[in-house]
Motif scaffolding. Structure first.
Motif, PDB file in Angstrom:
ATOM      1  N   ALA A  56       0.847  -1.197   0.000  1.00 45.16           N
ATOM      2  CA  ALA A  56       0.000   0.000   0.000  1.00 45.16           C
ATOM      3  C   ALA A  56       0.882   1.247   0.000  1.00 45.16           C
ATOM      4  O   ALA A  56       0.599   2.211  -0.711  1.00 45.16           O
ATOM      5  N   HIS A  57       1.962   1.229   0.779  1.00 40.52           N
ATOM      6  CA  HIS A  57       2.880   2.375   0.813  1.00 40.52           C
ATOM      7  C   HIS A  57       3.532   2.570  -0.560  1.00 40.52           C
ATOM      8  O   HIS A  57       3.626   3.695  -1.053  1.00 40.52           O
ATOM      9  N   GLN A  58       3.977   1.472  -1.175  1.00 37.51           N
ATOM     10  CA  GLN A  58       4.605   1.566  -2.492  1.00 37.51           C
ATOM     11  C   GLN A  58       3.638   2.113  -3.527  1.00 37.51           C
ATOM     12  O   GLN A  58       4.005   2.966  -4.336  1.00 37.51           O
ATOM     13  N   VAL A  59       2.400   1.638  -3.497  1.00 33.00           N
ATOM     14  CA  VAL A  59       1.396   2.110  -4.448  1.00 33.00           C
ATOM     15  C   VAL A  59       1.130   3.595  -4.221  1.00 33.00           C
ATOM     16  O   VAL A  59       1.000   4.371  -5.175  1.00 33.00           O
ATOM     17  N   GLY A  60       1.063   4.005  -2.960  1.00 33.44           N
ATOM     18  CA  GLY A  60       0.862   5.415  -2.649  1.00 33.44           C
ATOM     19  C   GLY A  60       1.995   6.282  -3.176  1.00 33.44           C
ATOM     20  O   GLY A  60       1.756   7.355  -3.742  1.00 33.44           O
ATOM     21  N   GLU A  61       3.231   5.822  -3.003  1.00 33.77           N
ATOM     22  CA  GLU A  61       4.385   6.574  -3.503  1.00 33.77           C
ATOM     23  C   GLU A  61       4.354   6.656  -5.027  1.00 33.77           C
ATOM     24  O   GLU A  61       4.663   7.697  -5.605  1.00 33.77           O
ATOM     25  N   GLN A  62       3.991   5.557  -5.687  1.00 37.61           N
ATOM     26  CA  GLN A  62       3.912   5.570  -7.149  1.00 37.61           C
ATOM     27  C   GLN A  62       2.821   6.527  -7.616  1.00 37.61           C
ATOM     28  O   GLN A  62       3.001   7.256  -8.588  1.00 37.61           O
ATOM     29  N   LYS A  64       1.745   9.196  -6.026  1.00 35.06           N
ATOM     30  CA  LYS A  64       2.232  10.564  -5.824  1.00 35.06           C
ATOM     31  C   LYS A  64       3.176  10.979  -6.943  1.00 35.06           C
ATOM     32  O   LYS A  64       3.107  12.100  -7.448  1.00 35.06           O
ATOM     33  N   SER A  65       4.078  10.078  -7.339  1.00 27.16           N
ATOM     34  CA  SER A  65       5.019  10.430  -8.398  1.00 27.16           C
ATOM     35  C   SER A  65       4.294  10.629  -9.730  1.00 27.16           C
ATOM     36  O   SER A  65       4.658  11.523 -10.495  1.00 27.16           O
ATOM     37  N   LYS A  66       3.272   9.837  -9.987  1.00 30.64           N
ATOM     38  CA  LYS A  66       2.501  10.008 -11.220  1.00 30.64           C
ATOM     39  C   LYS A  66       1.746  11.325 -11.210  1.00 30.64           C
ATOM     40  O   LYS A  66       1.641  12.001 -12.237  1.00 30.64           O
ATOM     41  N   VAL A  67       1.214  11.712 -10.039  1.00 30.35           N
ATOM     42  CA  VAL A  67       0.530  13.000  -9.925  1.00 30.35           C
ATOM     43  C   VAL A  67       1.513  14.124 -10.205  1.00 30.35           C
ATOM     44  O   VAL A  67       1.212  15.065 -10.945  1.00 30.35           O
ATOM     45  N   ASP A  68       2.702  14.023  -9.630  1.00 31.28           N
ATOM     46  CA  ASP A  68       3.722  15.044  -9.867  1.00 31.28           C
ATOM     47  C   ASP A  68       4.090  15.123 -11.345  1.00 31.28           C
ATOM     48  O   ASP A  68       4.226  16.219 -11.899  1.00 31.28           O
TER      49      ASP A  68
END
Length: 124
Positions: A56-62, A64-68
């Motif tokens: 879940a943490h990894q998916v959240g980080e991915q 966020k990076s896609k949003v950026d």
């Protein structure tokens, strides 16, 4: 993991679609119960439960990076308003709408957890 979901879905579909009567249904249900209570299956279930928070943490980080990345593309590489409506803080990088917000400076993401979505307070 996808194969497991496919097999589970096929099994559920077969059970729900079987027209062989109660006897066949009971057979299938017993086999499913034996499979679920098998120690090897339960070991895998526990492994998945243990790994779920990390994933879940990894998916959240991915995400966020896609949003950026998307904000960078939409703004043409500048630090303009990006996607959606601005939070009003003047930073231009903060994203906010009716279902949540994201602040890239602090990495803070908030999500509507009411389950009602925009206008949920207006529901009867």
């Amino acid at each position: 993991m996808n194969k497991m979901l496919l097999l589970v879905g096929a099994g559920i579909g077969y059970v729900l679609g079987a027209r062989a009567g109660r006897e066949r249904y009971d057979q299938i249900a017993d086999q499913a119960n034996k499979l679920w209570t098998d120690p090897r299956v339960q070991t895998k279930v526990e492994e998945v439960k243990a790994k779920a928070p990390e994933m879940a943490h990894q998916v959240g980080e991915q995400a966020k990076s896609k949003v950026d990345e998307a904000k960078h593309r939409v703004s043409g590489g500048s630090s303009g308003s990006g996607m959606g409506s601005d939070s009003g803080s003047g930073s231009g990088d903060t994203f906010q709408n009716a279902t949540g917000s994201y602040d890239p400076e602090t990495g803070t993401t908030t999500v509507d957890t009411t389950g009602f979505g925009p206008g949920g307070e207006k529901l009867p």
